[in-house]
Design a protein around this motif. Structure first.
Motif, PDB file in Angstrom:
ATOM      1  N   GLY A  28      18.880  47.151  10.617  1.00 37.80           N
ATOM      2  CA  GLY A  28      20.256  47.326  11.053  1.00 37.80           C
ATOM      3  C   GLY A  28      21.166  46.148  10.813  1.00 37.80           C
ATOM      4  N   ASP A  29      20.643  45.023  10.316  1.00 33.70           N
ATOM      5  CA  ASP A  29      21.473  43.847  10.055  1.00 33.70           C
ATOM      6  C   ASP A  29      22.048  43.949   8.637  1.00 33.70           C
ATOM      7  N   LYS A  30      23.237  44.476   8.513  1.00 34.09           N
ATOM      8  CA  LYS A  30      23.851  44.678   7.195  1.00 34.09           C
ATOM      9  C   LYS A  30      24.485  43.404   6.639  1.00 34.09           C
ATOM     10  N   SER A  31      24.451  42.303   7.407  1.00 34.21           N
ATOM     11  CA  SER A  31      25.066  41.066   6.931  1.00 34.21           C
ATOM     12  C   SER A  31      24.149  40.266   6.012  1.00 34.21           C
ATOM     13  N   VAL A  32      22.855  40.596   5.957  1.00 34.44           N
ATOM     14  CA  VAL A  32      21.914  39.785   5.170  1.00 34.44           C
ATOM     15  C   VAL A  32      22.068  40.035   3.680  1.00 34.44           C
ATOM     16  N   CYS A  33      22.574  41.202   3.293  1.00 35.67           N
ATOM     17  CA  CYS A  33      22.741  41.495   1.865  1.00 35.67           C
ATOM     18  C   CYS A  33      23.619  42.731   1.719  1.00 35.67           C
ATOM     19  N   ARG A  34      23.995  42.987   0.487  1.00 39.45           N
ATOM     20  CA  ARG A  34      24.721  44.208   0.137  1.00 39.45           C
ATOM     21  C   ARG A  34      23.900  44.979  -0.889  1.00 39.45           C
ATOM     22  N   THR A  35      23.885  46.278  -0.751  1.00 42.07           N
ATOM     23  CA  THR A  35      23.185  47.126  -1.711  1.00 42.07           C
ATOM     24  C   THR A  35      24.161  47.626  -2.767  1.00 42.07           C
ATOM     25  N   VAL A  36      23.627  47.918  -3.937  1.00 43.38           N
ATOM     26  CA  VAL A  36      24.416  48.414  -5.060  1.00 43.38           C
ATOM     27  C   VAL A  36      24.127  49.894  -5.232  1.00 43.38           C
ATOM     28  N   ALA A  37      25.175  50.694  -5.303  1.00 36.88           N
ATOM     29  CA  ALA A  37      24.993  52.136  -5.504  1.00 36.88           C
ATOM     30  C   ALA A  37      24.438  52.395  -6.902  1.00 36.88           C
ATOM     31  N   VAL A  38      23.435  53.231  -6.985  1.00 35.61           N
ATOM     32  CA  VAL A  38      22.808  53.560  -8.267  1.00 35.61           C
ATOM     33  C   VAL A  38      23.641  54.637  -8.956  1.00 35.61           C
ATOM     34  N   PRO A  39      24.243  54.334 -10.112  1.00 34.55           N
ATOM     35  CA  PRO A  39      25.069  55.343 -10.778  1.00 34.55           C
ATOM     36  C   PRO A  39      24.215  56.398 -11.461  1.00 34.55           C
ATOM     37  N   THR A  40      24.810  57.544 -11.684  1.00 31.56           N
ATOM     38  CA  THR A  40      24.135  58.580 -12.462  1.00 31.56           C
ATOM     39  C   THR A  40      24.156  58.182 -13.937  1.00 31.56           C
ATOM     40  N   PRO A  41      23.264  58.736 -14.753  1.00 34.00           N
ATOM     41  CA  PRO A  41      23.316  58.428 -16.191  1.00 34.00           C
ATOM     42  C   PRO A  41      24.668  58.748 -16.817  1.00 34.00           C
ATOM     43  N   GLU A  42      25.340  59.809 -16.335  1.00 27.67           N
ATOM     44  CA  GLU A  42      26.654  60.163 -16.877  1.00 27.67           C
ATOM     45  C   GLU A  42      27.695  59.105 -16.531  1.00 27.67           C
ATOM     46  N   GLU A  43      27.674  58.609 -15.299  1.00 33.14           N
ATOM     47  CA  GLU A  43      28.624  57.573 -14.904  1.00 33.14           C
ATOM     48  C   GLU A  43      28.389  56.287 -15.690  1.00 33.14           C
ATOM     49  N   GLU A  44      27.139  55.915 -15.876  1.00 33.67           N
ATOM     50  CA  GLU A  44      26.821  54.701 -16.627  1.00 33.67           C
ATOM     51  C   GLU A  44      27.218  54.843 -18.090  1.00 33.67           C
ATOM     52  N   ASP A  45      27.012  56.021 -18.654  1.00 36.97           N
ATOM     53  CA  ASP A  45      27.379  56.260 -20.048  1.00 36.97           C
ATOM     54  C   ASP A  45      28.891  56.243 -20.230  1.00 36.97           C
ATOM     55  N   ALA A  46      29.629  56.737 -19.241  1.00 37.46           N
ATOM     56  CA  ALA A  46      31.092  56.723 -19.323  1.00 37.46           C
ATOM     57  C   ALA A  46      31.627  55.302 -19.329  1.00 37.46           C
ATOM     58  N   ARG A  47      31.040  54.423 -18.540  1.00 32.05           N
ATOM     59  CA  ARG A  47      31.471  53.024 -18.544  1.00 32.05           C
ATOM     60  C   ARG A  47      31.161  52.361 -19.879  1.00 32.05           C
ATOM     61  N   ARG A  48      30.024  52.724 -20.473  1.00 32.72           N
ATOM     62  CA  ARG A  48      29.624  52.113 -21.734  1.00 32.72           C
ATOM     63  C   ARG A  48      30.638  52.401 -22.830  1.00 32.72           C
ATOM     64  N   LEU A  49      31.265  53.580 -22.796  1.00 34.15           N
ATOM     65  CA  LEU A  49      32.215  53.956 -23.835  1.00 34.15           C
ATOM     66  C   LEU A  49      33.373  52.971 -23.905  1.00 34.15           C
ATOM     67  N   MET A  50      34.002  52.674 -22.774  1.00 32.45           N
ATOM     68  CA  MET A  50      35.165  51.784 -22.780  1.00 32.45           C
ATOM     69  C   MET A  50      34.758  50.315 -22.833  1.00 32.45           C
ATOM     70  N   ARG A  51      33.576  49.986 -22.339  1.00 29.38           N
ATOM     71  CA  ARG A  51      33.132  48.594 -22.445  1.00 29.38           C
ATOM     72  C   ARG A  51      32.839  48.227 -23.893  1.00 29.38           C
ATOM     73  N   GLU A  52      32.343  49.187 -24.669  1.00 30.94           N
ATOM     74  CA  GLU A  52      32.131  48.921 -26.090  1.00 30.94           C
ATOM     75  C   GLU A  52      33.455  48.646 -26.786  1.00 30.94           C
ATOM     76  N   ARG A  53      34.484  49.424 -26.448  1.00 24.08           N
ATOM     77  CA  ARG A  53      35.801  49.190 -27.053  1.00 24.08           C
ATOM     78  C   ARG A  53      36.325  47.799 -26.689  1.00 24.08           C
ATOM     79  N   SER A  54      36.148  47.374 -25.449  1.00 29.02           N
ATOM     80  CA  SER A  54      36.588  46.040 -25.044  1.00 29.02           C
ATOM     81  C   SER A  54      35.859  44.955 -25.831  1.00 29.02           C
ATOM     82  N   ASP A  55      34.558  45.141 -26.048  1.00 26.96           N
ATOM     83  CA  ASP A  55      33.798  44.169 -26.837  1.00 26.96           C
ATOM     84  C   ASP A  55      34.305  44.106 -28.268  1.00 26.96           C
TER      85      ASP A  55
END
Length: 383
Positions: A132-159
């Motif tokens: 119950g002590d949420k101050s010790v760390c923060r968790t990262v939400a696990v994205p779906t493969p579709e969400e991760e792939d969508a980010r990759r599209l625009m990150r490639e353009r930025s690169d």
């Protein structure tokens, strides 16, 4: 009655942490009623060996435990990404992805760091977090493969855009060494013909090796321009296709209706930010890193500026969109607020004001894509 009591028993936890590296994975495990964690090293990327080891841990704990058991596993987000978490969750293992930047560490002297110490420390952090002590760390939400792939599209353009900018700067620098200040074909076109007619500052044609180096730079530039066009074509197809797996594509289409918001910017904002759920505007600003970070200690009170704790690329994009908003939406309430408060008060005031405008614009765009509420005084593109 007895069966109901058995099913209501909380499973005894088996705490497991993974310390990931490119060559090996260090697995630390703490079984019920054990005082110290045990360690096991397995080859990096060997998911079958990891699942087999977890199964053996459960069998070992079942020999002494009288009730049900459950594995609680954690690891830091890093080089290996989220595929491990998705694999573990698919196999029914309760998995937590931790943000290592949120760990509380000792600031007294030099901190000893080894894989063993980090793995054992993560078990303690996980136990406190699940207690119950949420101050010790923060968790990262696990994205779906579709969400991760969508980010990759625009990150490639930025690169690709950053790489193109470096090559353009290189070409201009090579020519400036010999007094050539203007290059008309820098963004494409018949650059080879221009090199034939080019003369240095003292009237000489380009030297042989210098010209070949510039030609190779132009060839890489031409390749990058073609690749950027392909990425933008993929983006358009991902947004408009009826069978697209792009998350919240309708939000990107809605954002493009506003003047000053281009198609690439709209897609990047949706892929990085607006595909997520936020409870309020404070959560949204904190996620991007546009939230204030005050320093109040005793009689000392000062403002440290924005936290910069979120996605750097998205934060830069929002600042660019804030300048575009002033140009293409001059009659909007946000533009009027910026002019009344910051215009004509110096460069420092303008810099502070554009960051404040970027935060307000982010919240206004979030409300627009979620509820359809058009920012006050903003104009929409003609359909």
């Amino acid at each position: 009655m007895n069966d109901d009591k058995i099913t209501d028993i909380e499973p005894a936890p088996i705490y497991v942490s993974l310390e990931l590296s490119k060559r090996s994975w260090l697995v630390a495990s703490l079984l019920p009623e054990c005082a110290r964690p045990s360690l096991r090293t397995i080859p990096a990327g060997d998911s079958a060996a990891l699942l087999d080891h977890l199964q053996k841990l459960k069998e070992r704990a079942a020999r002494k435990a009288k009730g049900p058991l459950a594995i609680r596993l954690c690891f830091e987000i890093g080089y290996d990404g989220f595929w491990i978490a998705r694999m573990l969750l698919a196999n029914g293992i309760d998995t937590y992805v931790l943000d290592p930047a949120s760990f509380l560490v000792s600031r007294r002297g030099k901190r000893v760091k080894t894989d063993r110490i980090d793995a054992e420390a993560m078990i303690g952090i996980l136990k406190a977090y699940l207690a119950g002590d949420k101050s010790v760390c923060r968790t990262v939400a696990v994205p779906t493969p579709e969400e991760e792939d969508a980010r990759r599209l625009m990150r490639e353009r930025s690169d690709l855009v950053r790489e193109r900018t470096r090559i353009i700067s290189r070409i201009r620098g090579l020519l400036a060494l010999h007094g050539v200040r203007e290059v008309r074909a820098i963004w494409g076109g018949k650059w080879a013909d221009q090199l034939d007619d080019m003369r240095t500052g003292d009237g000489r044609p380009l030297e042989q090796h210098q010209r070949r180096q510039i030609e190779r730079c132009f060839a890489r530039l031409e390749l990058l321009n073609d690749q950027i066009k392909l990425v933008e074509a993929d983006r358009a197809q991902a947004i408009t296709s009826e069978t697209t797996s792009f998350p919240c594509a309708e939000k990107a289409v809605r954002l493009e209706q506003l003047k000053g918001i281009g198609s690439n910017s709209a897609t990047m904002l949706v892929a990085e930010v607006f595909c997520r759920q936020f409870d309020n505007r404070r959560q949204l600003a904190s996620f991007i890193g546009l939230a204030p970070s005050p320093y109040n200690s005793g009689s000392v009170e000062r403002d440290q500026g924005i936290s910069k704790a979120g996605n750097h690329e998205t934060r830069v994009l929002l600042v660019e969109l804030a300048w575009c908003w002033l140009r293409y939406q001059p009659a909007s309430e946000l533009s009027q607020w910026y002019r009344d408060r910051y215009k004509g008060r110096g460069k420092r005031s303008a810099k502070i004001g554009i960051i404040a405008l970027a935060r307000k614009l982010l919240i206004a765009l979030w409300r627009f894509v979620e509820t359809g509420l058009v920012p006050q005084g903003a104009e929409l593109r003609a359909t």
